[in-house]
Design a protein around this motif. Structure first.
Motif, PDB file in Angstrom:
ATOM      1  N   ILE A 134      23.954  24.179  39.361  1.00  0.00           N
ATOM      2  CA  ILE A 134      23.590  25.498  39.880  1.00  0.00           C
ATOM      3  C   ILE A 134      22.475  26.125  39.030  1.00  0.00           C
ATOM      4  N   PHE A 135      22.577  25.967  37.712  1.00  0.00           N
ATOM      5  CA  PHE A 135      21.647  26.626  36.809  1.00  0.00           C
ATOM      6  C   PHE A 135      20.519  25.713  36.356  1.00  0.00           C
ATOM      7  N   GLU A 136      20.304  24.649  37.063  1.00  0.00           N
ATOM      8  CA  GLU A 136      19.185  23.759  36.744  1.00  0.00           C
ATOM      9  C   GLU A 136      17.872  24.546  36.778  1.00  0.00           C
ATOM     10  N   GLY A 137      17.070  24.386  35.749  1.00  0.00           N
ATOM     11  CA  GLY A 137      15.801  25.102  35.655  1.00  0.00           C
ATOM     12  C   GLY A 137      15.875  26.389  34.859  1.00  0.00           C
ATOM     13  N   SER A 138      17.092  26.824  34.488  1.00  0.00           N
ATOM     14  CA  SER A 138      17.210  28.096  33.783  1.00  0.00           C
ATOM     15  C   SER A 138      16.632  28.031  32.374  1.00  0.00           C
ATOM     16  N   THR A 139      16.510  26.835  31.814  1.00  0.00           N
ATOM     17  CA  THR A 139      15.877  26.729  30.495  1.00  0.00           C
ATOM     18  C   THR A 139      14.418  27.149  30.557  1.00  0.00           C
ATOM     19  N   GLN A 140      13.814  27.070  31.761  1.00  0.00           N
ATOM     20  CA  GLN A 140      12.444  27.532  31.930  1.00  0.00           C
ATOM     21  C   GLN A 140      12.385  29.010  32.323  1.00  0.00           C
ATOM     22  N   TYR A 141      13.121  29.402  33.377  1.00  0.00           N
ATOM     23  CA  TYR A 141      12.958  30.781  33.837  1.00  0.00           C
ATOM     24  C   TYR A 141      13.690  31.796  32.957  1.00  0.00           C
ATOM     25  N   PHE A 142      14.646  31.349  32.159  1.00  0.00           N
ATOM     26  CA  PHE A 142      15.208  32.186  31.100  1.00  0.00           C
ATOM     27  C   PHE A 142      14.952  31.508  29.759  1.00  0.00           C
ATOM     28  N   GLU A 143      13.660  31.266  29.488  1.00  0.00           N
ATOM     29  CA  GLU A 143      13.275  30.583  28.258  1.00  0.00           C
ATOM     30  C   GLU A 143      13.691  31.380  27.031  1.00  0.00           C
ATOM     31  N   ARG A 144      13.554  32.709  27.102  1.00  0.00           N
ATOM     32  CA  ARG A 144      14.005  33.597  26.033  1.00  0.00           C
ATOM     33  C   ARG A 144      15.029  34.551  26.650  1.00  0.00           C
ATOM     34  N   PRO A 145      16.317  34.216  26.582  1.00  0.00           N
ATOM     35  CA  PRO A 145      17.323  34.986  27.318  1.00  0.00           C
ATOM     36  C   PRO A 145      17.409  36.457  26.946  1.00  0.00           C
ATOM     37  N   PHE A 146      17.083  36.815  25.696  1.00  0.00           N
ATOM     38  CA  PHE A 146      17.131  38.222  25.320  1.00  0.00           C
ATOM     39  C   PHE A 146      15.857  38.972  25.712  1.00  0.00           C
ATOM     40  N   GLU A 147      14.914  38.256  26.297  1.00  0.00           N
ATOM     41  CA  GLU A 147      13.729  38.852  26.919  1.00  0.00           C
ATOM     42  C   GLU A 147      13.702  38.364  28.361  1.00  0.00           C
ATOM     43  N   PRO A 148      14.542  38.940  29.212  1.00  0.00           N
ATOM     44  CA  PRO A 148      14.775  38.354  30.538  1.00  0.00           C
ATOM     45  C   PRO A 148      13.547  38.253  31.430  1.00  0.00           C
ATOM     46  N   LEU A 149      12.528  39.049  31.180  1.00  0.00           N
ATOM     47  CA  LEU A 149      11.316  38.983  32.002  1.00  0.00           C
ATOM     48  C   LEU A 149      10.183  38.222  31.309  1.00  0.00           C
ATOM     49  N   TYR A 150      10.493  37.503  30.248  1.00  0.00           N
ATOM     50  CA  TYR A 150       9.458  36.771  29.520  1.00  0.00           C
ATOM     51  C   TYR A 150       8.709  35.811  30.436  1.00  0.00           C
ATOM     52  N   ARG A 151       9.428  35.111  31.315  1.00  0.00           N
ATOM     53  CA  ARG A 151       8.779  34.236  32.294  1.00  0.00           C
ATOM     54  C   ARG A 151       8.824  34.900  33.669  1.00  0.00           C
ATOM     55  N   SER A 152       8.181  36.042  33.756  1.00  0.00           N
ATOM     56  CA  SER A 152       8.180  36.768  35.031  1.00  0.00           C
ATOM     57  C   SER A 152       7.525  35.966  36.136  1.00  0.00           C
ATOM     58  N   ASP A 153       6.639  35.036  35.761  1.00  0.00           N
ATOM     59  CA  ASP A 153       5.997  34.199  36.770  1.00  0.00           C
ATOM     60  C   ASP A 153       7.010  33.294  37.461  1.00  0.00           C
ATOM     61  N   LEU A 154       8.076  32.959  36.771  1.00  0.00           N
ATOM     62  CA  LEU A 154       9.111  32.108  37.352  1.00  0.00           C
ATOM     63  C   LEU A 154      10.313  32.902  37.845  1.00  0.00           C
ATOM     64  N   ILE A 155      10.619  33.982  37.172  1.00  0.00           N
ATOM     65  CA  ILE A 155      11.857  34.699  37.463  1.00  0.00           C
ATOM     66  C   ILE A 155      11.791  35.477  38.774  1.00  0.00           C
TER      67      ILE A 155
END
Length: 486
Positions: free
Chosen positions: A169-190
């Motif tokens: 289910i969470f496949e790819g989350s290492t990219q779109y939540f690359e920095r979990p405490f900065e949830p919008l860090y990968r806004s291009d993916l999120i």
């Protein structure tokens, strides 16, 4: 007589403290708000009853809400020498967290579990006050739904299969939540991911019926009853914060605070020494022409300060009148709601022929979705259960027994203690769970102050939203802003 009065109570205690060790147990319902709280205020002269005289003190900060976010903010501001008042609507501190007693044990009616390994803020506070952890005992068996009905599995089998499905289910989350405490860090993916509900994600995966049934009960209860209402990014965010793996995920429901969560919030409040008013629900927050803020309770009592921290659940912000009005992001958040409005937690004292079991239902099945074993009692054993079904009477033994039988398990129920968080006027819901689109449409604006009015709630944490750790994070952020601007 003014209804804003003070009560005191001793801390609850746990019988056994252990050092952390590795064990896998399913994480369920850990996000029921942010923290387990005291049954009442700390003793020792921290709180003062009102005597009918008009308040003349100008505070540096008034904090509305004495849950973990509010108490953290009070402690941090007091450490900087600021004069702080803490207003709490209830007759106890803790907000959506609440340490009570039942069947001879201290029980948490709200948030319960912590994981200092992945939750740095709560970990730092436990270290600060020298408070240890208590590890939960593992269940002896599990009951999970299958296409032919509920079946029994060993814990290793059941939780192992669940973990494998979650990893997909969470496949790819290492990219779109690359920095979990900065949830919008990968806004291009999120951005694209945030549009998806958990149901959308399950549909994308084309799971087998067996795989779907393993997880849809959880995705539904976290979301508030339907997988269609909760955001994929909310659950994926927790997964990322847990280390993007099943071991970390399971550890978020493995440890409790020694002495109960009351022990930690008590220690924080004792250090803060704020002026505390209980039974003081706030009705209005106004900024005057002088720039000072005036905070008025329902009894008509008004207090004033240079700054204010709003530290109550987002769902109840709309019940307070603001002048000037709340900013757009905060208005949208409280109108839409973040916390699950139908969340109910039950403690069940029962005899069980099946021993210490974990049971989980399917989406749209039993009105009780999860049952988790807890401590032994004189009669049998305590079990924790969760429901998001508004038609369930959680205090009706017949209804609760029937709901558990639908999960494939049986309990001879002796007594029940339950709390409907959605019907609680000072909570407006249980655990935080964002809806599709809320992360990208509300953040970061929903966390930002408006002048010297700051916002602190586990509902809007950048990290562990809905947990004690998130409440502490938001309280610290709000205190930093107020300290720099009053």
């Amino acid at each position: 007589m003014n209804s804003e009065k003070i009560r005191t109570a001793a801390d609850a205690t746990e019988p056994q403290v252990r050092r952390p060790s590795r064990r896998s147990i399913l994480r369920a319902g850990a996000a029921i708000t942010a923290a387990s709280a005291l049954s009442a205020a700390v003793s020792g002269g921290l709180a003062h009853a009102e005597d009918g005289t008009e308040e003349t003190v100008t505070y540096d900060a008034i904090i509305v809400g004495a849950g973990y976010a509010g108490v953290t903010a009070a402690r941090d501001l007091a450490r900087q020498g600021l004069r702080v008042m803490l207003l709490e609507a209830r007759s106890r501190i803790g907000g959506r967290t609440w340490t009570d007693t039942f069947a001879g044990h201290a029980v948490e009616m709200g948030g319960t579990w912590v994981d200092p390994a992945s939750q740095p803020h709560v970990g730092a506070e436990l270290n600060r006050y020298g408070i240890g952890l208590v590890e939960d005992a593992a269940p002896e068996r599990t009951f999970l739904p299958t296409p032919t009905g509920p079946q029994e599995f060993t814990p290793a089998q059941g939780f192992g299969q669940l973990g494998l499905t979650y990893e997909r289910i969470f496949e790819g989350s290492t990219q779109y939540f690359e920095r979990p405490f900065e949830p919008l860090y990968r806004s291009d993916l999120i951005t694209a991911k945030d549009k998806l509900s958990l149901r959308d994600r399950l549909n994308q995966m084309a799971l087998t019926p067996e795989e779907e049934l393993l997880v849809n009960g959880q995705t539904a209860v976290y979301s508030g009853g339907s997988s269609s209402t909760g955001a994929l990014t909310m659950l994926a965010h927790w997964w990322a914060l847990s280390g993007h793996n099943n071991t970390g995920w399971n550890n978020t429901m493995r440890y409790r605070i020694a002495g109960g969560t009351a022990a930690l919030i008590n220690a924080m409040l004792k250090e803060a020494q704020p002026t505390l008013r209980l039974n003081a629900p706030v009705s209005q927050i106004t900024q005057g022409s002088s720039g000072y803020y005036y905070v008025t309770t329902r009894t008509g009592r008004s207090y004033h300060a240079r700054g204010v921290i709003l530290a109550v659940p987002v769902n109840v912000w709309k019940n307070i009148k603001f002048s000037p009005a709340l900013p757009a992001a905060q208005t949208t958040a409280t109108t839409q709601g973040i916390a699950v409005k139908t969340g109910t937690k039950l403690w069940i004292n029962a005899r069980s022929p099946q021993g210490r079991f974990y049971a989980q239902g399917k989406e749209g099945g039993s009105p009780i979705t999860m049952v988790i074993p807890d401590k032994p009692t004189a009669e049998g054993n305590l079990f924790i259960a969760f429901s998001t079904d508004p038609t369930l009477d959680p205090n009706n033994v017949t209804q609760v027994r029937s709901a558990i039988q639908q999960l494939g398990a049986n309990l001879d129920i002796v007594s029940i203690k339950a709390h409907r968080w959605g019907s609680d006027e000072f909570a407006g819901g249980g655990w935080a769970f964002r809806k599709p689109g809320q992360l990208t449409s509300l953040y970061p604006a929903v966390t930002q102050p408006s002048g010297r009015l700051a916002f602190a709630s586990g509902d809007i944490a950048n990290g562990w939203s809905g947990y004690i750790d998130g409440a502490i994070e938001s309280g610290k952020r709000a205190a930093q802003h107020i300290a720099a601007n009053v």
